[in-house]
Structure formats: C-alpha cells, structure tokens
Scaffold this active site. Sequence first.
Site, mmCIF file in Angstrom:
data_model
loop_
_atom_site.group_PDB
_atom_site.id
_atom_site.type_symbol
_atom_site.label_atom_id
_atom_site.label_comp_id
_atom_site.label_asym_id
_atom_site.label_seq_id
_atom_site.Cartn_x
_atom_site.Cartn_y
_atom_site.Cartn_z
ATOM 1 C CG PHE A 39 1.542 16.056 -2.862
ATOM 2 C CD1 PHE A 39 1.159 15.674 -1.578
ATOM 3 C CD2 PHE A 39 2.887 16.292 -3.107
ATOM 4 C CE1 PHE A 39 2.096 15.529 -0.568
ATOM 5 C CE2 PHE A 39 3.837 16.149 -2.098
ATOM 6 C CZ PHE A 39 3.434 15.770 -0.824
ATOM 7 N NE ARG A 61 8.880 6.822 7.587
ATOM 8 C CZ ARG A 61 8.031 7.616 6.941
ATOM 9 N NH1 ARG A 61 6.879 7.959 7.476
ATOM 10 N NH2 ARG A 61 8.330 8.070 5.743
ATOM 11 C CB THR A 91 6.426 7.610 -0.288
ATOM 12 O OG1 THR A 91 7.156 7.962 0.897
ATOM 13 C CG2 THR A 91 5.172 8.467 -0.377
ATOM 14 N NE ARG A 139 3.089 3.988 2.179
ATOM 15 C CZ ARG A 139 3.725 5.000 2.768
ATOM 16 N NH1 ARG A 139 5.046 5.025 2.789
ATOM 17 N NH2 ARG A 139 3.055 5.978 3.340
ATOM 18 C CG ASN A 164 0.847 5.966 0.015
ATOM 19 O OD1 ASN A 164 -0.148 6.243 0.676
ATOM 20 N ND2 ASN A 164 1.972 6.648 0.111
ATOM 21 C CG HIS A 211 0.231 8.326 7.969
ATOM 22 N ND1 HIS A 211 1.083 9.291 7.491
ATOM 23 C CD2 HIS A 211 0.240 8.455 9.322
ATOM 24 C CE1 HIS A 211 1.571 9.983 8.528
ATOM 25 N NE2 HIS A 211 1.064 9.495 9.641
HETATM 26 P P1 ATP Z 1 2.799 9.186 4.959
HETATM 27 O O1 ATP Z 1 3.061 10.507 5.613
HETATM 28 O O2 ATP Z 1 1.416 9.088 4.333
HETATM 29 O O3 ATP Z 1 3.107 8.028 5.850
HETATM 30 P P2 ATP Z 1 5.336 9.339 3.667
HETATM 31 O O4 ATP Z 1 5.843 9.845 4.987
HETATM 32 O O5 ATP Z 1 6.003 8.136 3.089
HETATM 33 O O6 ATP Z 1 3.797 9.009 3.742
HETATM 34 P P3 ATP Z 1 5.170 12.080 2.800
HETATM 35 O O7 ATP Z 1 6.284 12.753 2.113
HETATM 36 O O8 ATP Z 1 4.901 12.407 4.241
HETATM 37 O O9 ATP Z 1 5.351 10.500 2.604
HETATM 38 O O10 ATP Z 1 3.853 12.378 1.952
HETATM 39 C C1 ATP Z 1 2.569 12.209 2.525
HETATM 40 C C2 ATP Z 1 1.660 11.527 1.533
HETATM 41 O O11 ATP Z 1 1.434 12.417 0.438
HETATM 42 C C3 ATP Z 1 2.237 10.260 0.902
HETATM 43 O O12 ATP Z 1 1.917 9.108 1.629
HETATM 44 C C4 ATP Z 1 1.565 10.222 -0.455
HETATM 45 O O13 ATP Z 1 0.306 9.555 -0.372
HETATM 46 C C5 ATP Z 1 1.319 11.679 -0.763
HETATM 47 N N1 ATP Z 1 2.334 12.167 -1.703
HETATM 48 C C6 ATP Z 1 3.634 12.382 -1.464
HETATM 49 N N2 ATP Z 1 4.273 12.842 -2.550
HETATM 50 C C7 ATP Z 1 3.326 12.928 -3.529
HETATM 51 C C8 ATP Z 1 3.318 13.354 -4.885
HETATM 52 N N3 ATP Z 1 4.438 13.779 -5.475
HETATM 53 N N4 ATP Z 1 2.147 13.300 -5.553
HETATM 54 C C9 ATP Z 1 1.006 12.866 -4.966
HETATM 55 N N5 ATP Z 1 0.940 12.464 -3.672
HETATM 56 C C10 ATP Z 1 2.076 12.492 -2.971
HETATM 57 MG MG MG Z 2 4.919 11.424 6.045
#
Ligand code: ATP
Ligand code: MG
Length: 142
Positions: A62, A90, A96, A107, A117, A120
Amino acid sequence: MTEQTGNLTFGIIKPDAVRGGKTGAVLQRITDGGFKIRAMKLIHMTKKEAEGFYEVHRERPFFGELTTFMSSGPCAVLALEREGAVKAWRDLMGATDPAKADAGTLRKEFGGSLGENAVHGSDSEENAAIEVSYFFSRLEMV
Ligand code: ATP
Ligand code: MG
C-alpha cells in the site's frame, strides 16, 4: 525550553480530515485529552516528502497509495506532550482501520477507511523523536 522527549509524541491530522473541515474538532479532542501542543503547522507534503516519512513502509503493497494520499492536500503536523504521550495518543486515535476502532476514538469518528484514517501517531518514543525532528526544527518547538 525544557526537553521532555519521553513524554513527547508526533501526530498528523491527515489530508482527509483537513479537507473535511475536522482540524478544529481534532485539536479540541487533543487538548481535552490533556496534551500540550508543543509545535504545530499546516504543510502540503510532496510525494517525495511523504515517501521519506513513511520510508519504513516502502516495501508494503500500500506504499504508493499511502504516499499519494498523504501528499494529496494539506495536513497538520503536531508535536504533542503528555505523560505517556505515545500510548495516550494512539489510544485517542483508535485502531488503524476506522471500522475496527472503538467508539469515541478519532478514527472511529473522523476516519473513512483503512487508507484514509484521519490521523497518524508515532508507534514508539524512538520513532516519535525521529518524526518530530523530520518536520520541526528546535526553533519551532515551544
Ligand atoms: P499511522 O502510522 O498512520 O499512525 P498505524 O501505525 O495505525 O497508522 P501502520 O501499520 O503504521 O498503521 O500503517 C501506516 C498507514 O498506512 C495507516 O495509517 C493506513 O493509513 C495505511 N495502511 C495500513 N495498512 C493498509 C492497507 N492494508 N491498505 C491500505 N492502507 C494501509
Ligand atoms: Mg504507524
């Protein structure tokens, strides 16, 4: 200026939430949650700047979608201070995927989809320090 890196986290009000006119509502929830805003600005990231920020996700499927979205419009970047800031922020953001986020989280309230979402937050104190310094100079911290 007192440096309290351990109580500091980094947040973004993402382009979907800024576009949707939710910046003020999110900021209210942040201050209601006991956070002190140590630095804040509106930026419109280039695709390259978004890629630099999400470098750890470069190999994920992604990555392209994520960095196109994050460079699609202005977002608000924030340095937030509170006791236990990383976890507290968080917790306030929620899961997420907005569909899986608890009621009352940002969120759940403001996020539209997994990709868009609303907010961040840093996932560790170490990454919080890295992310704050990616966007803010010492002079921009109050
Ligand atoms: P963030 O880093 O934005 O705070 P997070 O730590 O909850 O979010 P991460 O795993 O770091 O989640 O992913 C970063 C961002 O990538 C997520 O906030 C989401 O917007 C996007 N993302 C994550 N997984 C997917 C997916 N499977 N498809 C599309 N976008 C995704
Ligand atoms: Mg993250």
